[in-house]
Design a protein around this motif. Structure first.
Motif, short mmCIF file in Angstrom:
data_model
loop_
_atom_site.label_atom_id
_atom_site.label_comp_id
_atom_site.label_asym_id
_atom_site.label_seq_id
_atom_site.Cartn_x
_atom_site.Cartn_y
_atom_site.Cartn_z
N ARG A 141 42.27 124.16 4.40
CA ARG A 141 42.60 122.87 3.75
C ARG A 141 42.97 121.79 4.76
O ARG A 141 42.66 120.62 4.60
CB ARG A 141 43.74 123.07 2.74
CG ARG A 141 43.31 123.79 1.47
CD ARG A 141 44.30 123.57 0.33
NE ARG A 141 45.54 124.32 0.57
CZ ARG A 141 45.73 125.59 0.16
NH1 ARG A 141 44.74 126.22 -0.46
NH2 ARG A 141 46.85 126.22 0.37
N THR A 142 43.66 122.17 5.84
CA THR A 142 44.16 121.15 6.77
C THR A 142 43.30 121.02 8.02
O THR A 142 43.38 120.02 8.74
CB THR A 142 45.58 121.55 7.26
OG1 THR A 142 45.48 122.81 7.95
CG2 THR A 142 46.55 121.66 6.10
N ASP B 87 45.99 114.10 15.68
CA ASP B 87 46.30 115.42 15.12
C ASP B 87 46.92 116.37 16.11
O ASP B 87 47.69 117.24 15.73
CB ASP B 87 45.03 116.11 14.62
CG ASP B 87 44.10 115.22 13.86
OD1 ASP B 87 43.49 114.35 14.52
OD2 ASP B 87 44.00 115.38 12.65
N PRO C 233 38.69 120.90 7.94
CA PRO C 233 38.74 121.61 6.66
C PRO C 233 37.39 122.23 6.33
O PRO C 233 36.34 121.68 6.68
CB PRO C 233 39.10 120.49 5.67
CG PRO C 233 39.83 119.48 6.50
CD PRO C 233 39.18 119.51 7.86
N ASP D 78 51.28 123.81 4.63
CA ASP D 78 50.51 122.88 3.80
C ASP D 78 50.45 121.49 4.44
O ASP D 78 49.59 120.69 4.12
CB ASP D 78 51.15 122.77 2.41
CG ASP D 78 50.92 124.05 1.60
OD1 ASP D 78 51.84 124.47 0.85
OD2 ASP D 78 49.83 124.66 1.77
N GLN D 79 51.37 121.23 5.34
CA GLN D 79 51.42 119.94 6.04
C GLN D 79 51.09 120.09 7.53
O GLN D 79 51.50 119.28 8.34
CB GLN D 79 52.82 119.32 5.90
CG GLN D 79 53.18 118.96 4.47
CD GLN D 79 52.18 117.97 3.86
OE1 GLN D 79 51.80 116.99 4.51
NE2 GLN D 79 51.70 118.26 2.66
N LEU D 80 50.32 121.15 7.86
CA LEU D 80 49.98 121.39 9.26
C LEU D 80 49.24 120.20 9.86
O LEU D 80 48.27 119.71 9.29
CB LEU D 80 49.10 122.64 9.36
CG LEU D 80 48.62 123.04 10.75
CD1 LEU D 80 49.79 123.47 11.62
CD2 LEU D 80 47.58 124.16 10.66
N ARG D 81 49.71 119.70 11.00
CA ARG D 81 49.08 118.62 11.76
C ARG D 81 49.06 117.30 10.98
O ARG D 81 48.35 116.36 11.35
CB ARG D 81 47.65 118.99 12.20
CG ARG D 81 47.56 120.14 13.18
CD ARG D 81 46.21 120.83 13.20
NE ARG D 81 45.10 119.94 13.39
CZ ARG D 81 44.49 119.75 14.57
NH1 ARG D 81 44.97 120.30 15.67
NH2 ARG D 81 43.44 118.97 14.67
N GLN D 82 49.85 117.22 9.91
CA GLN D 82 49.93 115.97 9.12
C GLN D 82 51.18 115.20 9.54
O GLN D 82 52.14 115.81 10.04
CB GLN D 82 50.00 116.28 7.63
CG GLN D 82 49.02 117.32 7.14
CD GLN D 82 47.57 116.91 7.32
OE1 GLN D 82 47.18 115.79 6.99
NE2 GLN D 82 46.77 117.82 7.91
N LYS E 191 47.40 111.64 11.63
CA LYS E 191 46.00 111.22 11.76
C LYS E 191 45.93 109.91 12.57
O LYS E 191 46.87 109.10 12.54
CB LYS E 191 45.40 110.97 10.36
CG LYS E 191 45.21 112.24 9.55
CD LYS E 191 44.10 113.10 10.13
CE LYS E 191 44.00 114.47 9.46
NZ LYS E 191 43.56 115.51 10.42
N LYS F 162 45.29 128.39 4.41
CA LYS F 162 45.96 127.14 4.77
C LYS F 162 45.10 126.28 5.68
O LYS F 162 44.94 125.08 5.46
CB LYS F 162 47.30 127.45 5.46
CG LYS F 162 48.31 128.21 4.61
CD LYS F 162 48.73 127.44 3.37
CE LYS F 162 49.79 128.19 2.57
NZ LYS F 162 50.21 127.48 1.35
N VAL F 163 44.52 126.88 6.70
CA VAL F 163 43.76 126.07 7.67
C VAL F 163 42.46 125.57 7.04
O VAL F 163 41.94 124.52 7.42
CB VAL F 163 43.50 126.89 8.96
CG1 VAL F 163 42.68 126.08 9.96
CG2 VAL F 163 44.82 127.31 9.60
#
Ligand SMILES: Cc1ncc(C[n+]2csc(CCOP(=O)(O)OP(=O)(O)O)c2C)c(N)n1
Ligand SMILES: CC(=O)[C@@H](O)[C@H](O)COP(=O)(O)O
Ligand SMILES: [Mg+2]
Length: 634
Positions: free
Chosen positions: A38-39, A425, A305, A89-93, A598, A35-36
């Motif tokens: 990717r994000t 973030d 990422p 999947d939406q970590l820090r988004q 972001k 996961k991390v």
């Protein structure tokens, strides 16, 4: 179906066998890496606390018992076992999972502030509250060896230890000791933790002696009694008197933090003490993912990422920090009196090249911004010119030191504030949105906000020339724009645009000056005359701005700082004091806590984009044309 799929909450952990728990730990590590990658996020710290977090949630009954994470960047595993795995999947988004505890996300989360060294104070307060309320609840605080170098942690320990063995505060302090902040943790305390980690504890030697004696003829209870009578002497002789034990705190450890069973036993033992206890666990940042464990700089403390196979981060390109990192080395080569200070963030603030070139002139003080600031005052009093490089938001806690240790004594200290303005973030507590407000009230302090890399180099050089007052140079997270050259000068200000009638004067602060140029293009296209100036030095207010304000129908300020008490506010007050009646419109960050997203997304959301600013100015000019008076907006 893996074990992880069966975990909906921490109580599910209690039904698992040891084998299932080991499998779960492996699945969590694999999950974190996937996961991390990717994000982006704090992979290293979280890989290091998998077993620890499982043990915490098996021994303590969250949320009745409270688990407090210091800094909070190592709470991903806690989030996974408290039912939030689907959110990664939406970590820090924007709108997704925060990278830190979030009360809005879960009852299991309590401390959202990402500023280090606060957990023990929260825990002290919580434990006192449960004692006063007569509630049978435990508090477990997880504090890293880095966070333990922060002064607040020792203020809290002093209070927690106040009642010594008689204390009935059910507080377990887990020192998560991986020997690192970003880079290896520095200081006497770090050395002490290493001693505790590496010295044979007298218990181990006692066990060894007892094992040797087992079965030896004639050895009976009297021998063991004698051994235990020697215990105190052995303890003094073999194990250094733990700082914590000297404070009157019970100490359990050091424990292998990746041996979940051992950690659970230690936590269970500590919990039974029913009084404050330190449990010292040894962990490894990045444990279980080679590219993280081998990462030379910071063991994947907070990568963007990355490619899972190689561990290579996606290329970032040049950021503001890189410009500072190179220029400070040039200046350091020219000025032998220039020294640099970091608060445990050598690479993140861009001092690693200076440190490599001038090791004797570089000081890492640990996560101790208040000490860094007053120590810098001492360095200046001692005849040197210190540069204190910190993230803007972390200077908040050193305000008193800037005001009364540096400025009161007119010390020539230069503060370089990276990550100023919206960072995004890392959530509300990481935005650098307060520095230009709080520093406005510091007498004598001079503050510069470069618009691009060329001005950063210029302003940094001008700042370090000032030896009788604090100076500040602040710049945002991420890449600088291309250099924007001036078309003229007004006092100390750069004039960037001067087109058409004197309708609007836009005062662009720092990187917002570049945005102001884009705004000007939109206004000119609509027949509105525009002048754009970049003050470069925003404190004190350049007198040329008063003359320019008199010449225009509307003054607009744009800054990447909180609107209250920022540069625009001070400019408004200055114009008022000079009885200049030109209406002023202030644009900046709304004075609220910003949810994570972001940087670009947040700037759009709060209206700090060329399109939104231009639209607002057109509305103001139209109102003026209609003879309406504008409300002076703070
Ligand atoms: C006041 C403050 N200064 C700096 C930081 C930046 N920072 C975030 S995590 C970290 C290192 C923390 O080290 P440690 O407490 O040992 O935790 P670990 O990452 O090793 O688990 C730092 C310096 C911060 N969050 N707060
Ligand atoms: C918690 C922590 O480590 C923060 O200091 C943050 O992650 C810094 O992030 P950037 O360095 O990416 O701005
Ligand atoms: Mg650490």
């Amino acid at each position: 179906m893996g074990v992880l799929d069966r975990i909906t909450g921490p109580r599910d952990l209690r039904d698992l066998t040891d084998a299932e728990l080991d499998e779960l730990a492996a699945e969590i590590r694999d999950f974190l890496v996937r996961k991390v990658s990717r994000t982006g996020g704090h992979l290293g710290p979280n890989l290091g606390v998998v077993e620890l977090t499982l043990a915490l949630h098996r021994v303590f009954d969250s949320p009745r018992d409270r688990i407090v994470f210091d800094t909070g960047h190592q709470s991903y595993v806690h989030k996974i076992v408290t039912g939030r795995a689907a959110g990664f999947d939406q970590l820090r988004q924007e709108g997704g999972l925060s990278g830190y505890p979030s009360q809005a996300e879960s009852d299991h989360d309590i401390v959202e502030n990402s500023h280090a060294s606060t957990s023990l104070s929260y825990a002290d307060g919580l434990a006192k509250a449960y004692t006063v309320r007569g509630e049978d609840r435990h508090v477990a605080a997880v504090i890293g060896d880095g966070a333990l170098t922060g002064g607040m942690a020792w203020e809290a320990l002093n209070n927690i230890a106040a009642d010594g063995a008689t204390s009935d505060r059910r507080l377990v302090i887990v020192v998560n000791d991986n020997g690192r902040s970003y880079t290896p943790t520095v200081g006497g305390l770090a050395n002490h933790l290493t001693t505790l980690r590496t010295s044979p504890r007298y218990e181990q030697v006692l066990d060894l002696v007892k094992k040797r004696l087992n079965g030896v003829r004639g050895v009976g209870p009297a021998v063991y009694d004698a051994l235990h009578a020697m215990k105190k002497g052995m303890k003094d002789a073999l194990a250094p008197q733990g700082l914590f034990e000297d404070l009157g705190l019970k100490y359990v450890g050091p424990i292998d933090g990746h041996d979940r069973t051992a950690v659970e036993q230690a936590l269970t033992q500590a919990k039974k003490f029913n009084g404050p206890v330190i449990v010292h666990v040894m962990t490894r940042k990045g444990f279980g993912y080679d590219p993280a464990e081998q990462h030379e700089a910071d063991q994947f403390h907070g990568p963007g990422p990355f490619n899972i196979e190689t561990g290579e981060e996606n290329p970032k390109g040049q950021i503001w920090t890189d410009v500072f990192a190179d220029e400070i080395v040039q200046i350091g080569a020219e000025r032998q009196d220039l020294v640099a200070i970091t608060a445990a963030m050598m690479h993140p603030v861009g001092l690693h090249k200076f440190a490599a070139r001038f090791p004797a002139r570089t000081f890492d003080v640990g996560i101790a911004e208040q000490h860094a600031t007053t120590s810098a005052a001492g360095l200046a009093m001692g005849g040197l010119h210190p540069v204190v490089a910190v993230y803007a938001t972390f200077l908040n806690r050193a305000f008193d030191q800037v005001l009364l240790d540096v400025a009161l004594h007119r010390c020539g200290v230069t503060f370089v504030l990276d990550r100023s303005g919206v960072t995004g973030d890392d959530g509300a507590s990481h935005n650098g949105m307060w520095d230009m407000s709080i520093l406005q009230v510091v007498p004598g302090l001079r503050l510069a906000a470069p618009r691009d890399a060329a001005r950063l180099r210029e302003l940094l050089r001008e700042a370090v020339q000032v030896d009788d007052a604090p100076t500040v140079v602040r710049f945002p997270k991420g890449p600088p724009s291309a250099d924007v050259e001036a078309v003229g000068r007004a006092g100390g200000c750069d004039v960037l645009v001067r087109k058409g009638a004197r309708d609007v004067l836009i005062v662009g602060i720092g990187s917002m000056a570049v945005t102001a140029v884009e705004v000007a293009e939109r206004l000119v296209a609509q027949g509105i005359g525009v002048t754009v100036v970049d003050p470069r030095w925003v404190k004190p207010v350049d007198p040329a701005l008063l003359d320019l304000a008199r010449e225009h129908r509307l003054v607009v300020s744009v800054e990447d700082n909180g609107i209250v008490g920022g540069c625009g506010s001070v400019l408004l007050q200055t114009l008022n004091a000079a009885r200049i009646e030109t209406p002023v419109r202030l644009h900046g960050i709304p004075q609220e806590f910003l949810d994570h997203a972001k940087r670009g997304v947040i700037l759009e959301r709060i209206g700090l984009t060329a399109q939104t600013l231009a639209r607002s100015i057109v509305e103001d000019v139209t109102a003026l044309d209609a003879g309406e008076s504008l409300l002076h907006v703070e």
